[in-house]
Design a protein around this motif. Sequence first.
Motif: not given
Length: 1071
Positions: A261-267, A811-813, A864-869, A874-876
Amino acid sequence: MTANGDHTAAAVPIHATPPPPPQTDDEAERRRRRRPARRPKTPATPTPTSAPPQAVDLAASSGPRPSRSMPPPARPDPRPDRAAAGTRQSCPLLPTPSRAEPRGPVVGTAPGGAPRRLFFQPHWADHVVEDALKRGTVFTGKLRVNAHNRNEAYCTIDGIPVDILITGTAQNRAIEGDIVAITVDPVVYWTRMKGQNIASNPAPGGVSVSREVSETNGNHDLKKGQADASCRFEKCSNGQPVPDRMHNHHKNSGFSQAVMCENGHAIVPENHEGLDEGNTESARALQRICSVICSHPSRRPTGKVVSVIKKSPRRGAVVGFLAPFSEFPDGEQRNQMNMQGSKRMNHIASSSLTGLVHLLPTDPKFPQMIVSVSTLPDSIRQRLKEGDIAIEKELVGAQIHDWNEESPYPWARVLQLFGKGGQVETHMDAILFENEICSTQFLSKSMACLPDISWKIPQEELAARKDLRNVLTFTIDPPTASDLDDAISIETLSGGIVRIGVHIADVSYFVHPETALDAEAQTRSTSVYTLRRKVSMLPSRLSEELVSLNPGVDRLAFSVIWDIDPRGSIVNRWIGRTIIFSCCKLSYDLVQDLISSDANQFRSAAASLQVHGMLKQEDIIKSLRCLYEISKNLKDIRFKAGALSLDTSKPMILFDEDGAPCDSYRYKRNDACFIVEELMLLANMAAAEVISNAFPDCALLRRHPEPNPRKLREFEAFCAKNGFELDSSSSGQLHLSICRIKEELQDDPVMFDILMFYASKQMQSAEYFCTGDVISKDDWAHYALSVPLYTHFTSPLRRYPDIIVHRTLSAVLEAEQMYLKQREISTGRNGVKTKSCETVDRCFTGLQFSKDAAETKEGREALSAAAKKFMVPNSDCLGGAAEYCNERKWASRRAEEAGQKLYMWALLKRNETMVSNARVLGVGPRFMSVYVPKLSMERRIYYDEVEGLSTEWLEATGTLVLDACRNKPAQRRGSQFKCSRAIEEVAVVVNPSELMLSEDKDEPGAIEAGGPAAADSVLLSDDAVKADVAPAALPLVIRYLSDIPVVLHAIGGEDSPVDIGVRLYISSYFK
């Protein structure tokens, strides 16, 4: 059978006794002032001293005593709540105060302020429970109450192979669905297991595998066609599927690239480490309990609730009828009351004086409740004051707001009035309330998130997406469907290759994260279909217009496209965003006729085919037949790989022009359904593979655990008893066994239906999960589909998990494009020529996932950047969302099944009764269990203590003999025995002479004038019964698997729960 003196087994030490919670000064003073307990009348058998909340330890059967102080040797417990499951001697769940003692002061404190005696033991403090959980002296699980006997409840503990039985006051104020902390009783208190034969004691629980698989095809299992929805009655475990016992949760496991988790998003971090929980005290305690269970295979472990860790959401949604406080009868007693009107008015009026009324829940798993009159709406209080007896027929919604140890019943507060019972709409509103399904209009701020009516596809989207508007594309749905979320395209390439595409409505383009619309969609979580009513997850402006893949208009889609060779093998795959144009909307029946070899059906279907655009009818028909052949190959490949199918025909309800149920029939899915199903399964598996490879710790997947081992063994015993060979070593072998049994039972379809009925009960429920919460990838698998990875991607208009999957796939694309662009820049700097290979172009979404690319610095940064965008949770956060979506899906399933049952009840009420054959599944001295194939349901018929009916139970042969009482039995002086029910409650009895009179009408002329003979009605015990099944003659001899005629009829509704009853259909001259 109670745990009494004949149980000589010594207790076995499993865990140490936890320390009691610290007492406050107030608690100590209250205990000191409380009057001492009464001395037992028969002190011959002393009871074990158990000062709650101290846990009862299991004493050792052998070996030296521990050095620490141990409780005294366990002795048989004479308390009534120790009665074994299923015995008639078991006491009520809650002690009912005598009429000599007013009930009002019993609850709470006495008028003088002195504390009253406790009905329950106080719950343990939270920190004591936490400490006991760590040491293995307390275990947690979800409480499931027996719908036939609320005195029995069961708790499933992860790692223990059998459920823990909790009876009577040991339930300690826990209700259905609560997460509870329990202690396990010593072995001497364990009860005997019920019969191992599931024919006489069908195991509760289970989920329909066919339903789970059919839900993959974008709600194509006739849910969209509301008038065509099925009416199947499956008994999930008390309304909720049983969780997997071996489901091990683990936060942020490091078996692969961890996504943190970083700022609520996945990295994606640089490094990761695997976690080893070690052999904890709790794990060792579980192992010891399992050893004791193996040493006592005939015993059912019992336990006590010591705390409610998490209250069930169903506490806030209770449906029931109000009753005068002075009566408070049980359900059966209430139905049998025959009081004078003035007396009932006095009772009702007295409720306004006492300030209390009772709430009788319609769900038998809930306890009866107390409601304060002061909390009732003004209209209800006025009617109580006036003594309006009609108030007992008002259906209300309430919530439990308090239940302390000094109260025998929970306190409830009425929240909503639904109206008079017995009306379909009233009960439907109550069903939605009971399952917390929001049927109100969407919030204005949610609607504000939608584009205006003049919205068109922007030019930038046309440029960024693959344009497939010239490719032959169509939808296949039920005829009444309005939210079309999936379409299919087909192209023929060179070399016999066929390009097939599955196109899903791009809902995530319109529903953005952290918006009001997204929040409301997440709260609703799923659309609910209840035959005549649809509760949408998204506004109709979006689901039926902007996003719905309607024919003749351009639409945004998320597509998965495969190139498939003639053998059915996939040689290439592409995933991305597209623009499509559907040329026609097809129904299942229309597609079936178009692929049919029957010339008449084909011509009729072709004439009704409407095509938009430049394509012709011949193109559509040719494509459908090609798809049919490909789907057959895909299906064969899937089942050769070990898939399981439990698909059977289902009861359906027909409605007249006014929307009232008018008839029922059995429906079996056709080949057109399987065309869609196979392609949707393929798309879901592709999405699961891509997102789990790219984000191994924060992907939302769907798992289906293996069957419950104990229930599977019981099912194997059932098959063996009936001469069927069953191999359940894997899902594939189980499927092959069922196919062989189906061939053997071609002449007995009812028996095969029963077999499938029980096979479904052995299955556990599929569930959503976050990949970061499950340690082993083996636990990710889907048992019925026999695939390692699976998710839901194809129905974002009606399932919120699909929207999450769409965002993750986006995000994967995005990461794939970012990585390739970065590689081009870096290789250009080094003077290295880039590759144009397909695998490089699709390193994350192609057939082969490039792990090397994902593990590079550029790959981790891109993911990580795409997950945030795209705000991939995140897992929690994702674990909590998965759990909530599971709860909402189970709630929608309960609502759908309750709605189906309600309309079947309305059909029977309208037709008065319905005659059907039934198969006896279990028979005993008090009741029999029968399977009714017409409704695919199981029901009980109780025949003990019935006036005018004699019963003889032959234990040695398992035979029941029912006969009419020719002479009135002599009443013994001083005997209090009396028949509690009239024979009309158990059987519809017809005199053979009346039956012969009705047969005389069955002449050719009479049939032509009045319709078929099966529609002719005769009056049987004041009920109109359609005489298409001959009644049984008395004396009636009944054994296991006997075929008997029964009468189905509607029960309750006006002042009691809606239900479908079954009575025997017999003929006798002694009527």
